[in-house]
Scaffold this motif. Structure first.
Motif, mmCIF file in Angstrom:
data_model
loop_
_atom_site.group_PDB
_atom_site.id
_atom_site.type_symbol
_atom_site.label_atom_id
_atom_site.label_comp_id
_atom_site.label_asym_id
_atom_site.label_seq_id
_atom_site.Cartn_x
_atom_site.Cartn_y
_atom_site.Cartn_z
ATOM 1 N N PRO A 86 46.223 46.925 46.551
ATOM 2 C CA PRO A 86 45.052 47.464 47.258
ATOM 3 C C PRO A 86 44.169 46.395 47.869
ATOM 4 C CG PRO A 86 45.296 48.505 45.110
ATOM 5 C CD PRO A 86 46.252 47.354 45.149
ATOM 6 N N TYR A 87 44.347 45.148 47.450
ATOM 7 C CA TYR A 87 43.491 44.072 47.945
ATOM 8 C C TYR A 87 44.130 43.296 49.089
ATOM 9 C CZ TYR A 87 41.865 45.158 43.269
ATOM 10 O OH TYR A 87 41.456 45.811 42.139
ATOM 11 N N ASP A 88 45.375 43.627 49.433
ATOM 12 C CA ASP A 88 46.032 42.952 50.543
ATOM 13 C C ASP A 88 45.466 43.451 51.860
ATOM 14 O OD1 ASP A 88 47.661 41.530 48.877
ATOM 15 O OD2 ASP A 88 49.328 42.956 48.984
ATOM 16 N N ARG A 89 45.401 42.545 52.824
ATOM 17 C CA ARG A 89 44.920 42.901 54.151
ATOM 18 C C ARG A 89 46.065 42.802 55.135
ATOM 19 N NH1 ARG A 89 39.751 38.966 53.428
ATOM 20 N NH2 ARG A 89 38.531 40.327 52.088
ATOM 21 N N PRO A 90 46.003 43.549 56.233
ATOM 22 C CA PRO A 90 47.051 43.432 57.242
ATOM 23 C C PRO A 90 47.221 41.997 57.689
ATOM 24 C CG PRO A 90 45.611 45.290 57.719
ATOM 25 C CD PRO A 90 44.978 44.549 56.577
ATOM 26 N N LYS A 91 48.454 41.605 57.874
ATOM 27 C CA LYS A 91 48.748 40.206 58.199
ATOM 28 C C LYS A 91 48.095 39.747 59.488
ATOM 29 C CE LYS A 91 53.136 40.088 55.706
ATOM 30 N NZ LYS A 91 54.590 39.851 55.792
ATOM 31 N N ASP A 92 47.838 40.692 60.397
ATOM 32 C CA ASP A 92 47.297 40.276 61.686
ATOM 33 C C ASP A 92 45.784 40.409 61.761
ATOM 34 O OD1 ASP A 92 47.229 42.998 61.522
ATOM 35 O OD2 ASP A 92 47.911 43.364 63.580
ATOM 36 N N CYS A 93 45.132 40.793 60.626
ATOM 37 C CA CYS A 93 43.691 41.035 60.720
ATOM 38 C C CYS A 93 42.895 39.735 60.737
ATOM 39 C CB CYS A 93 43.221 41.940 59.580
ATOM 40 S SG CYS A 93 43.178 41.129 57.976
ATOM 41 N N LYS A 94 43.376 38.712 60.043
ATOM 42 C CA LYS A 94 42.667 37.437 60.010
ATOM 43 C C LYS A 94 43.662 36.330 59.743
ATOM 44 C CE LYS A 94 38.130 38.892 58.346
ATOM 45 N NZ LYS A 94 37.171 38.788 57.223
ATOM 46 N N SER A 95 43.392 35.187 60.328
ATOM 47 C CA SER A 95 44.239 34.039 60.032
ATOM 48 C C SER A 95 43.892 33.497 58.654
ATOM 49 C CB SER A 95 44.034 32.951 61.083
ATOM 50 O OG SER A 95 42.754 32.369 60.939
ATOM 51 N N MET A 115 40.603 20.497 24.070
ATOM 52 C CA MET A 115 40.286 21.801 24.652
ATOM 53 C C MET A 115 41.203 22.127 25.828
ATOM 54 S SD MET A 115 38.191 23.595 23.066
ATOM 55 C CE MET A 115 38.318 24.798 24.384
ATOM 56 N N LEU A 116 41.584 21.116 26.595
ATOM 57 C CA LEU A 116 42.472 21.349 27.734
ATOM 58 C C LEU A 116 43.831 21.852 27.260
ATOM 59 C CD1 LEU A 116 42.874 21.172 30.787
ATOM 60 C CD2 LEU A 116 43.532 18.773 30.501
ATOM 61 N N VAL A 117 44.350 21.260 26.177
ATOM 62 C CA VAL A 117 45.636 21.704 25.630
ATOM 63 C C VAL A 117 45.524 23.140 25.106
ATOM 64 C CG1 VAL A 117 47.344 21.305 23.808
ATOM 65 C CG2 VAL A 117 46.366 19.363 25.049
ATOM 66 N N VAL A 118 44.449 23.428 24.358
ATOM 67 C CA VAL A 118 44.242 24.778 23.829
ATOM 68 C C VAL A 118 44.116 25.785 24.960
ATOM 69 C CG1 VAL A 118 42.641 26.234 22.522
ATOM 70 C CG2 VAL A 118 43.189 23.941 21.708
ATOM 71 N N GLU A 119 43.381 25.404 25.968
ATOM 72 C CA GLU A 119 43.146 26.288 27.114
ATOM 73 C C GLU A 119 44.441 26.612 27.856
ATOM 74 O OE1 GLU A 119 41.805 24.974 31.397
ATOM 75 O OE2 GLU A 119 40.222 24.681 29.922
ATOM 76 N N ILE A 120 45.290 25.617 28.079
ATOM 77 C CA ILE A 120 46.558 25.835 28.766
ATOM 78 C C ILE A 120 47.443 26.789 27.974
ATOM 79 C CG2 ILE A 120 48.708 24.694 29.470
ATOM 80 C CD1 ILE A 120 47.017 22.254 30.232
ATOM 81 N N CYS A 121 47.354 26.704 26.651
ATOM 82 C CA CYS A 121 48.222 27.526 25.797
ATOM 83 C C CYS A 121 47.695 28.951 25.613
ATOM 84 C CB CYS A 121 48.377 26.869 24.426
ATOM 85 S SG CYS A 121 49.228 25.279 24.448
ATOM 86 N N THR A 122 46.400 29.157 25.748
ATOM 87 C CA THR A 122 45.833 30.457 25.366
ATOM 88 C C THR A 122 45.143 31.221 26.487
ATOM 89 O OG1 THR A 122 43.731 29.426 24.681
ATOM 90 C CG2 THR A 122 45.460 29.639 23.021
ATOM 91 N N PHE A 123 44.727 30.539 27.557
ATOM 92 C CA PHE A 123 43.949 31.219 28.591
ATOM 93 C C PHE A 123 44.875 31.983 29.541
ATOM 94 C CE2 PHE A 123 41.358 31.729 32.377
ATOM 95 C CZ PHE A 123 40.104 32.021 31.848
ATOM 96 N N HIS A 124 44.550 33.236 29.799
ATOM 97 C CA HIS A 124 45.353 34.085 30.677
ATOM 98 C C HIS A 124 44.573 34.394 31.954
ATOM 99 C CE1 HIS A 124 48.396 35.022 27.544
ATOM 100 N NE2 HIS A 124 47.370 34.876 26.727
ATOM 101 N N GLU A 125 45.293 34.621 33.034
ATOM 102 C CA GLU A 125 44.656 34.976 34.299
ATOM 103 C C GLU A 125 43.891 36.281 34.155
ATOM 104 O OE1 GLU A 125 42.912 34.768 37.356
ATOM 105 O OE2 GLU A 125 44.495 33.249 37.429
ATOM 106 N N THR A 126 42.669 36.329 34.712
ATOM 107 C CA THR A 126 41.823 37.527 34.590
ATOM 108 C C THR A 126 41.466 38.156 35.928
ATOM 109 O OG1 THR A 126 39.735 36.270 34.680
ATOM 110 C CG2 THR A 126 40.782 36.535 32.515
ATOM 111 N N TYR A 127 41.743 37.494 37.041
ATOM 112 C CA TYR A 127 41.298 37.992 38.349
ATOM 113 C C TYR A 127 42.265 39.075 38.829
ATOM 114 C CZ TYR A 127 39.127 37.719 42.983
ATOM 115 O OH TYR A 127 38.450 37.996 44.136
ATOM 116 N N PRO A 128 41.831 40.338 38.923
ATOM 117 C CA PRO A 128 42.746 41.443 39.253
ATOM 118 C C PRO A 128 43.555 41.255 40.533
ATOM 119 C CG PRO A 128 40.675 42.306 38.434
ATOM 120 C CD PRO A 128 40.480 40.817 38.597
ATOM 121 N N PRO A 129 42.956 40.799 41.653
ATOM 122 C CA PRO A 129 43.781 40.630 42.847
ATOM 123 C C PRO A 129 44.948 39.669 42.648
ATOM 124 C CG PRO A 129 41.470 40.627 43.453
ATOM 125 C CD PRO A 129 41.519 40.577 41.956
ATOM 126 N N VAL A 130 44.764 38.596 41.884
ATOM 127 C CA VAL A 130 45.844 37.633 41.648
ATOM 128 C C VAL A 130 46.897 38.233 40.723
ATOM 129 C CG1 VAL A 130 46.406 35.411 40.602
ATOM 130 C CG2 VAL A 130 44.426 35.619 42.110
#
Length: 495
Positions: free
Chosen positions: A256-265, A220-235
């Motif tokens: 749209p999900y980026d925050r100002p660089k100085d808003c939080k560490s 399953m790990l081999v199948v997953e590496i070959c077929t699973f695609h990223e789904t998280y919109p911000p990434v």
């Protein structure tokens, strides 16, 4: 505060759903977002075949994880004798795997909201494979229990990630369909585990229970590496922006999900993300109520799973191999519940959408199906308990368990869909918070089940479970139905 087309977006909105990123405008040419109306990179715009592949990969992965949680149950007497374990230690070897699934999602779900679903899924699956394989080589009880806990920690990724992935790939009106497809294969694991375990316990060494499931997981790990695609919109959008910055040499591209660089560490951001599930559980009444309902359901479920085989071997004097076959009734009830409950959920959603003034039904409309579901749970438990108490023919008990499992899925699926709808931005964290209490009850309830049945018998023991479940689970969705909208608005204003 970040802005999108002049609108202020809170920096850490727990309740507000992810707004569809707007198309790029002339006045903001550096904003990187999904192209409307259709973007091939947007998971909700993927071809149906890719959506099905991602869903099936999650389902097959979940099947293996859940099967491993129950597969050693028939072999516990053999493991106990070989590794010189006490009765408590033998029970711990079985249930500590489930205890790990209470803590794993708290970290795994949060990390997936930083690094994406794909990376975290691959890493957690490799972790699970390593420790599950080691269980098969354990020569001491200490190593077996420790390896089972660490394997359960990796296995818990499916509880943390599945809801988020399904919510990102499928649209709200397809929520029932997505859960039906996902749960179809996965739920067989809890029933197939004891069946396979019973056969292996009688015909070979218990170590093959771990080795065989590790082989399956490796494939399953081999199948997953070959077929699973990223789904998280911000990434997905972050990687698109990075490609544009590299190809153009212009550092101004952002999402749209980026925050100002100085808003939080970075440290503060990571800390807030990792603690989000516990903060949701501590401060959000919606999560608290749904967690209690899920915990009650999960605890009763694992009492049934862990005591079912004992009923047949001790009360009906059936051999171990035959006792495991009764779990087919459990699997059949769960599969029937998902295949009927899924379409019912979508049909109800369409009905409520037609009646909604703006065409968007309240998330609380998902909860209507929980009421008949819990009534079926109560009926199934009562018939199962009293039929076992008077040693009625085994078919009556299997039929009652079928009804119980059917009702459990009818009740649980809408609850999960409700959390996915309300917490669409942080689905993984919200479901991780739910899973925390559910896994704790799944770990603790079976520990007192033998003493309960010994003192009360199966009849009154199941009566206590049925009445306790109905007392807790029936009023709770009603409270959410009446006050859910107010709680959602208050939580949104607090951020």
């Amino acid at each position: 505060m970040a802005t999108i087309d002049g609108a202020r977006i809170p920096e850490d909105t727990e309740m507000t759903p992810i707004p569809p990123p707007p198309a790029k405008h002339d006045e903001d040419q550096y904003l990187v977002s999904f192209i409307h109306p259709i973007d091939p990179a947007n998971p909700r715009d993927w071809p149906r075949s890719r959506k099905l592949i991602v869903t099936d990969v999650l389902s097959a992965t979940g099947f293996c994880r859940i099967m491993v949680s129950t597969i050693i149950a028939p072999a516990l007497p053999t493991i106990k004798a070989e590794l010189h374990m006490s009765s408590t230690e033998a029970a711990m070897a079985l249930s500590i795997y489930l205890l790990a699934t209470a803590f794993g999602p708290l970290f795994i779900g949060s990390l997936s909201e930083i690094y994406g679903r794909k990376t975290i899924l691959h890493a957690s699956n490799a972790w699970f494979l390593l420790w599950n394989l080691l269980c098969g080589f354990a020569k001491t009880k200490e190593l077996l229990i420790a390896a089972r806990f660490l394997a359960g920690f990796g296995a818990s990724s499916i509880f943390a990630l599945a809801g988020g992935v399904l919510g990102e790939v499928w649209r709200p009106e397809e929520r029932g369909k997505s859960l039906r497809l996902y749960l179809l294969i996965q739920l067989l694991g809890a029933a197939v585990g004891p069946i396979v375990g019973g056969i292996m316990s009688a015909r070979t060494t218990w170590r093959w229970m771990f080795w065989s499931t590790s082989i399956f997981q490796a494939v399953m790990l081999v199948v997953e590496i070959c077929t699973f695609h990223e789904t998280y919109p911000p990434v997905i959008l972050r990687k698109r922006a990075e490609r544009l910055r590299r190809s153009t040499g212009d550092p101004n591209y952002r999402t749209p999900y980026d925050r100002p660089k100085d808003c939080k560490s970075v440290v503060i951001t990571v800390t807030r993300t990792l603690t989000r599930p516990l903060r949701l559980l501590a401060f959000h009444p919606i999560i608290q109520v749904t967690s209690v309902i899920q915990a009650c359901s999960f605890g009763i479920l694992y009492i049934v799973f862990t005591s079912f085989a004992t009923l047949w071997t001790e009360e009906y004097n059936q051999p171990t191999e035959l006792s495991g076959l009764h779990y087919i009734a459990c699997a059949a009830g769960e599969v029937a519940g998902t295949q009927i409950g899924g379409p019912l959920m979508d049909m109800l959603y369409h009905r409520m959408r037609e009646r909604a003034p703006n065409g968007v039904p309240r998330p609380e409309s998902r909860l209507l199906l929980t009421f008949p579901g819990w009534l079926l749970i109560g009926i199934g438990l009562l018939v199962y308990g009293w039929a076992a108490q008077y040693h009625v023919h085994w078919a009556a008990i299997d039929a009652a368990v079928f009804v119980y499992m059917f009702g459990a899925q009818i009740a649980d699926m809408p609850m999960q869909a409700y959390v996915m709808d309300v917490y669409s931005e942080h689905t993984s964290s919200a479901l991780a918070a739910n899973q925390f209490l559910a896994s704790l009850t799944g770990f603790l309830f079976p520990l007192f089940a033998p003493a309960m049945y010994k003192a009360l018998g199966y009849g009154w023991g199941n009566t206590v479970l049925a009445l306790g479940g109905l007392f807790i689970a029936l009023p709770a969705p009603g409270l959410l139905w009446m006050f859910g909208e107010r709680l959602r608005r208050r939580a949104g204003e607090s951020h």
